[in-house]
Write a protein that holds these residues in place. Structure first.
Motif, mmCIF file in Angstrom:
data_model
loop_
_atom_site.group_PDB
_atom_site.id
_atom_site.type_symbol
_atom_site.label_atom_id
_atom_site.label_comp_id
_atom_site.label_asym_id
_atom_site.label_seq_id
_atom_site.Cartn_x
_atom_site.Cartn_y
_atom_site.Cartn_z
ATOM 1 N N ILE A 161 -13.176 9.681 0.806
ATOM 2 C CA ILE A 161 -13.953 8.799 -0.075
ATOM 3 C C ILE A 161 -13.026 8.060 -1.038
ATOM 4 N N LEU A 162 -12.064 8.803 -1.615
ATOM 5 C CA LEU A 162 -11.136 8.215 -2.581
ATOM 6 C C LEU A 162 -10.323 7.085 -1.964
ATOM 7 N N PHE A 163 -9.773 7.321 -0.769
ATOM 8 C CA PHE A 163 -8.917 6.311 -0.140
ATOM 9 C C PHE A 163 -9.746 5.137 0.403
ATOM 10 N N SER A 164 -10.983 5.395 0.763
ATOM 11 C CA SER A 164 -11.874 4.300 1.187
ATOM 12 C C SER A 164 -12.155 3.364 0.021
ATOM 13 N N VAL A 165 -12.412 3.946 -1.146
ATOM 14 C CA VAL A 165 -12.641 3.142 -2.350
ATOM 15 C C VAL A 165 -11.372 2.364 -2.709
ATOM 16 N N THR A 166 -10.214 3.015 -2.540
ATOM 17 C CA THR A 166 -8.934 2.352 -2.821
ATOM 18 C C THR A 166 -8.744 1.123 -1.945
ATOM 19 N N ALA A 167 -9.069 1.253 -0.647
ATOM 20 C CA ALA A 167 -8.940 0.120 0.274
ATOM 21 C C ALA A 167 -9.838 -1.036 -0.142
ATOM 22 N N PHE A 168 -11.011 -0.707 -0.667
ATOM 23 C CA PHE A 168 -11.967 -1.738 -1.080
ATOM 24 C C PHE A 168 -11.582 -2.366 -2.421
ATOM 25 N N VAL A 169 -11.165 -1.539 -3.385
ATOM 26 C CA VAL A 169 -10.891 -2.013 -4.745
ATOM 27 C C VAL A 169 -9.511 -2.678 -4.852
ATOM 28 N N ILE A 170 -8.488 -2.066 -4.237
ATOM 29 C CA ILE A 170 -7.120 -2.597 -4.373
ATOM 30 C C ILE A 170 -6.728 -3.346 -3.099
ATOM 31 N N SER A 171 -6.351 -2.606 -2.062
ATOM 32 C CA SER A 171 -6.005 -3.228 -0.782
ATOM 33 C C SER A 171 -5.878 -2.148 0.277
ATOM 34 N N ALA A 172 -6.023 -2.552 1.532
ATOM 35 C CA ALA A 172 -5.889 -1.601 2.641
ATOM 36 C C ALA A 172 -4.464 -1.073 2.716
ATOM 37 N N GLU A 173 -3.477 -1.925 2.382
ATOM 38 C CA GLU A 173 -2.076 -1.505 2.445
ATOM 39 C C GLU A 173 -1.804 -0.365 1.468
ATOM 40 N N VAL A 174 -2.262 -0.522 0.231
ATOM 41 C CA VAL A 174 -2.069 0.527 -0.768
ATOM 42 C C VAL A 174 -2.779 1.807 -0.341
ATOM 43 N N ALA A 175 -3.974 1.669 0.246
ATOM 44 C CA ALA A 175 -4.715 2.839 0.726
ATOM 45 C C ALA A 175 -3.938 3.567 1.814
ATOM 46 N N LEU A 176 -3.327 2.814 2.733
ATOM 47 C CA LEU A 176 -2.569 3.426 3.830
ATOM 48 C C LEU A 176 -1.324 4.140 3.308
ATOM 49 N N TYR A 177 -0.607 3.499 2.386
ATOM 50 C CA TYR A 177 0.566 4.161 1.795
ATOM 51 C C TYR A 177 0.143 5.386 0.983
ATOM 52 N N SER A 178 -1.016 5.312 0.357
ATOM 53 C CA SER A 178 -1.514 6.449 -0.422
ATOM 54 C C SER A 178 -1.876 7.617 0.487
ATOM 55 N N ILE A 179 -2.439 7.314 1.660
ATOM 56 C CA ILE A 179 -2.736 8.366 2.641
ATOM 57 C C ILE A 179 -1.451 9.053 3.079
ATOM 58 N N LEU A 180 -0.394 8.250 3.311
ATOM 59 C CA LEU A 180 0.909 8.819 3.673
ATOM 60 C C LEU A 180 1.426 9.722 2.555
ATOM 61 N N THR A 181 1.291 9.277 1.321
ATOM 62 C CA THR A 181 1.710 10.088 0.170
ATOM 63 C C THR A 181 0.948 11.402 0.129
ATOM 64 N N TYR A 182 -0.373 11.322 0.348
ATOM 65 C CA TYR A 182 -1.214 12.520 0.313
ATOM 66 C C TYR A 182 -0.832 13.508 1.416
ATOM 67 N N ILE A 183 -0.588 12.993 2.634
ATOM 68 C CA ILE A 183 -0.215 13.865 3.756
ATOM 69 C C ILE A 183 1.090 14.603 3.446
ATOM 70 N N ILE A 184 2.078 13.866 2.938
ATOM 71 C CA ILE A 184 3.367 14.480 2.599
ATOM 72 C C ILE A 184 3.191 15.510 1.490
ATOM 73 N N ALA A 185 2.440 15.140 0.451
ATOM 74 C CA ALA A 185 2.230 16.048 -0.678
ATOM 75 C C ALA A 185 1.523 17.332 -0.238
ATOM 76 N N SER A 186 0.505 17.200 0.617
ATOM 77 C CA SER A 186 -0.245 18.389 1.052
ATOM 78 C C SER A 186 0.615 19.302 1.919
#
Length: 311
Positions: A161-186
């Motif tokens: 939900i968080l990354f979907s909102v990010t793609a809508f509010v900011i950009s799909a690119e930032v959402a995709l990089y954020s998903i990568l950050t989350y995967i690495i962090a987890s």
């Protein structure tokens, strides 16, 4: 040294490690993620997302969004964890507010990787010492207790939900990089919590358990525990009064163990499972196969019993 002194020393080391976790997470946020608007998952991600839209300090947002989860934690986890978490989150907020690190790189891929690495390390160290830097773990515990949904699925759904909102509010690119950050962090968080050593538990049921015991002790040098099985039924019919072998080994030795067992009994039943934490025993201090006289006596005794049974 008294028990009270030991407890004080334990608390000191716990909070010292939590402090290190706070420093690592805050460096990851302030040096890599925040200047570029990249998100991590959970409450931290919500705070970063809101920060991109309003002119409010990240530290204040982090504390505000953590409050509902801490209240929830008061009714779901131990009070000690909640107190530690309050201290940790306030500490993280203060570090983010007062830190003045300069951005290291403008490369988006490096920002995602090293931001996730540092934040994941910090969160993992905090969790390992009985605290949380992100309230989404508490939400996962609550939903799991209430509805039986796994903690991992709850956190994953929360972040989708968080990354979907990010793609809508900011950009799909930032959402995709954020998903990568989350995967690495987890992944880094899991590694820090579970440890870098990779252990495997093995349970073995075999009619030739005595010979397998000797092979494991001699060839692998790891300890083992025997469970007494009263009865069972398998491919070879009913079995009674047999020993079940249980041992913990490093993953690197698992193929060798399988070969040892296969050479002795091709019909042996083997169950393999992951082990997250091991303390004590002879796992890290392998049995000296040449100098250990007790091992030699054990081997001679087992071989003598085996010869009697064959006769």
């Amino acid at each position: 040294m008294t028990e009270k002194n030991n407890r004080i020393i334990d608390y000191f080391f716990e909070y010292a490690q939590i402090f290190i976790g706070i420093v690592l997470a805050s460096i990851g946020l302030k040096t890599f993620l925040l200047p570029n608007g990249f998100l991590d998952g959970g409450v931290t991600g919500i705070a970063i997302l809101v920060k991109t839209q309003v002119n409010i300090s990240m530290s204040i947002l982090l504390v505000l969004f953590s409050i509902p989860f801490l209240i929830l934690g008061y009714y779901t986890v131990s009070k000690r964890i909640v107190i530690k978490s309050i201290i940790s989150i306030l500490g993280l907020a203060l570090f983010i507010h007062f830190e003045n690190f300069q951005t290291v790189t403008d490369d988006k891929l490096l920002i995602s990787i090293f931001g996730g690495l540092l934040v994941g390390s910090g969160i993992g160290i905090a969790i390992r010492n009985g605290s949380v830097l992100d309230g989404s773990e508490i939400l996962g515990v609550y939903v799991n207790d209430k509805f039986g949904i796994s903690i991992g699925k709850v956190i994953l759904f929360f972040n989708i939900i968080l990354f979907s909102v990010t793609a809508f509010v900011i950009s799909a690119e930032v959402a995709l990089y954020s998903i990568l950050t989350y995967i690495i962090a987890s992944k880094v968080t899991d590694t820090v919590i579970e440890g870098f050593e990779d252990f495997i538990g093995v349970t073995i049921v075999s009619k030739k358990n005595d010979l397998i015991k000797i092979a494991i002790l001699e060839e692998l040098g790891t300890g083992l525990t025997l469970y007494k099985g009263s009865s069972g039924f398998g491919s070879q019919g009913e079995a009674e009064n047999f020993d079940i072998i249980h041992s913990i080994i490093n993953r690197i030795d698992i193929k060798k163990m399988y070969r040892l067992i296969h050479d002795i009994d091709k019909q042996a039943f083997i169950v393999e499972f992951d082990v997250n934490s091991v303390k004590g025993g002879v796992l890290r201090h392998y049995i000296d196969k040449k100098k250990n006289k007790k091992l030699k006596k054990f081997k001679d005794s087992v071989l003598a019993n085996t010869e009697k049974q064959d006769l």
